[in-house]
Write an enzyme that holds these catalytic residues in place. Structure first.
Site, mmCIF file in Angstrom:
data_model
loop_
_atom_site.group_PDB
_atom_site.id
_atom_site.type_symbol
_atom_site.label_atom_id
_atom_site.label_comp_id
_atom_site.label_asym_id
_atom_site.label_seq_id
_atom_site.Cartn_x
_atom_site.Cartn_y
_atom_site.Cartn_z
ATOM 1 N N SER A 1 0.870 -1.184 0.000
ATOM 2 C CA SER A 1 0.000 0.000 0.000
ATOM 3 C C SER A 1 0.900 1.225 0.000
ATOM 4 O O SER A 1 2.047 1.154 0.467
ATOM 5 C CB SER A 1 -0.846 -0.030 1.279
ATOM 6 O OG SER A 1 -1.381 1.242 1.547
ATOM 7 N N TYR B 1 -1.052 -0.133 10.996
ATOM 8 C CA TYR B 1 -1.212 -0.586 9.597
ATOM 9 C C TYR B 1 0.011 -0.167 8.776
ATOM 10 O O TYR B 1 0.626 -0.988 8.085
ATOM 11 C CB TYR B 1 -2.495 -0.004 8.996
ATOM 12 C CG TYR B 1 -2.706 -0.412 7.552
ATOM 13 C CD1 TYR B 1 -2.994 -1.734 7.209
ATOM 14 C CD2 TYR B 1 -2.615 0.531 6.517
ATOM 15 C CE1 TYR B 1 -3.165 -2.117 5.885
ATOM 16 C CE2 TYR B 1 -2.798 0.160 5.187
ATOM 17 C CZ TYR B 1 -3.073 -1.164 4.879
ATOM 18 O OH TYR B 1 -3.246 -1.534 3.563
#
Ligand SMILES: NC(=O)c1ccc[n+]([C@@H]2O[C@H](COP(=O)([O-])OP(=O)(O)OC[C@H]3O[C@@H](n4cnc5c(N)ncnc54)[C@H](OP(=O)(O)O)[C@@H]3O)[C@@H](O)[C@H]2O)c1
Length: 275
Positions: free
Chosen positions: A149, A162
């Protein structure tokens, strides 16, 4: 077009393990691979969903198996690996896709969730790489894909665990790539931004979802297509969408103070959770 077809033909008979394949991006990757004759093992916790996808793939004449496993648990991962090897033997493509994230105030993220994010997003890929890479090196062939990501490159507020899990995986892959350079085993990180899956709602508050609705999200199929093109033309990193997005994320390291001011403006504090 002729070349493209010829190249995709090289997928036929190969074997892939895709984690997080019960829905979203992983499901799309598994289906796309299978449409080119790759035998796919689909791993996730939701057995019924996996069985349904496997049954659809089988009906179209391709081979697929379901591996029920909880990636938070090392023993569960190792049991799935044993089952994989029993049914398929060697592995050509390992796709580390499963993952989850939340965007919340730090105080609203329980430690248990932070530890689980680290386990699923970072430790599980490491365990799976350790299980399959030795044989790939022995055969001098294979390709590991990590679905990452932009959060793995630049750190925004409200998603520390995250971002940390994703950037840990970037560092691990980058370091390992040095050792794979002279082999025919490839390791690629695929970077993506918002993609239209359940993740969008489970990770973000409803305000974020509303604010970003007008933007064009990637589709899971967009991601699957980048995965397949990266398997055909191996490279260390690939982007879903514009390469400029990855460049912009990397440029934040040039002037972290300026970058954090801009990032802060783009990331207003989370409000009500959407799910
Ligand atoms: N969607 C986005 O906007 C976006 C953006 C950037 C990066 N990504 C990355 O893309 C990847 C796929 O996300 P997605 O959007 O497809 O999310 P999703 O629709 O929520 O799917 C997540 C998948 O991971 C599996 N999973 C989650 N926890 C697991 C566990 N403990 N054990 C085994 N499997 C588990 C889920 O299966 P079960 O629940 O059945 O176990 C599901 O198949 C993730 O790595 C995510 O970080 C997504």
């Amino acid at each position: 077009m002729k070349n493209q077809k010829k190249t995709h033909a090289s997928f036929r008979g190969k074997k892939a393990l895709v984690t997080g394949a019960s829905r979203g991006i992983g499901k799309a990757i598994a289906e796309e691979l299978s449409s080119y004759g790759v035998r796919v093992a689909l791993l996730a916790r939701s057995k019924d969903k996996l069985n349904e996808i496997v049954s659809n793939i089988s009906q179209s004449g391709n081979q697929a198996i379901a591996l029920q496993s909880d990636l938070r648990d090392k023993e569960s991962i190792l049991a799935a690996v044993i089952e994989y090897k029993k049914q398929f033997g060697s592995l050509d493509f390992l796709v580390n896709n499963a993952g989850f994230g939340v965007r919340r105030l730090w105080k609203d993220i329980p430690l248990k969730m932070e530890l689980e994010m680290t386990a699923v997003n970072y430790l599980a890929p490491v365990i799976l790489i350790r299980q399959f890479l030795p044989d790939m090196l022995h055969r001098d062939m294979g390709h590991i894909i990590n679905i990452n990501s932009f959060a793995g490159i630049y750190t925004a507020p409200y998603q520390g665990a995250y971002a940390a899990s994703k950037s840990a995986l970037v560092s691990y892959a980058t370091s390992l790539s040095y050792e794979l350079e002279k082999t025919n085993v490839h390791l690629s990180s695929i970077y993506l931004g918002p993609t239209d899956t359940d993740f969008i709602k489970s990770a973000h508050d409803s305000d974020w979802v509303d604010k970003h609705k007008k933007n064009k999200f990637n589709t899971p199929k967009d991601v699957a297509k980048v995965v397949l093109s990266t398997l055909l033309n191996p490279k260390e990193s690939a982007v879903v969408g514009s390469d400029l997005a990855l460049l912009a994320a990397r440029l934040t390291n040039l002037n972290p103070r300026l970058a954090s001011k801009l990032i802060e403006k783009m990331h207003t504090p989370p409000q009500k959770l959407s799910m």
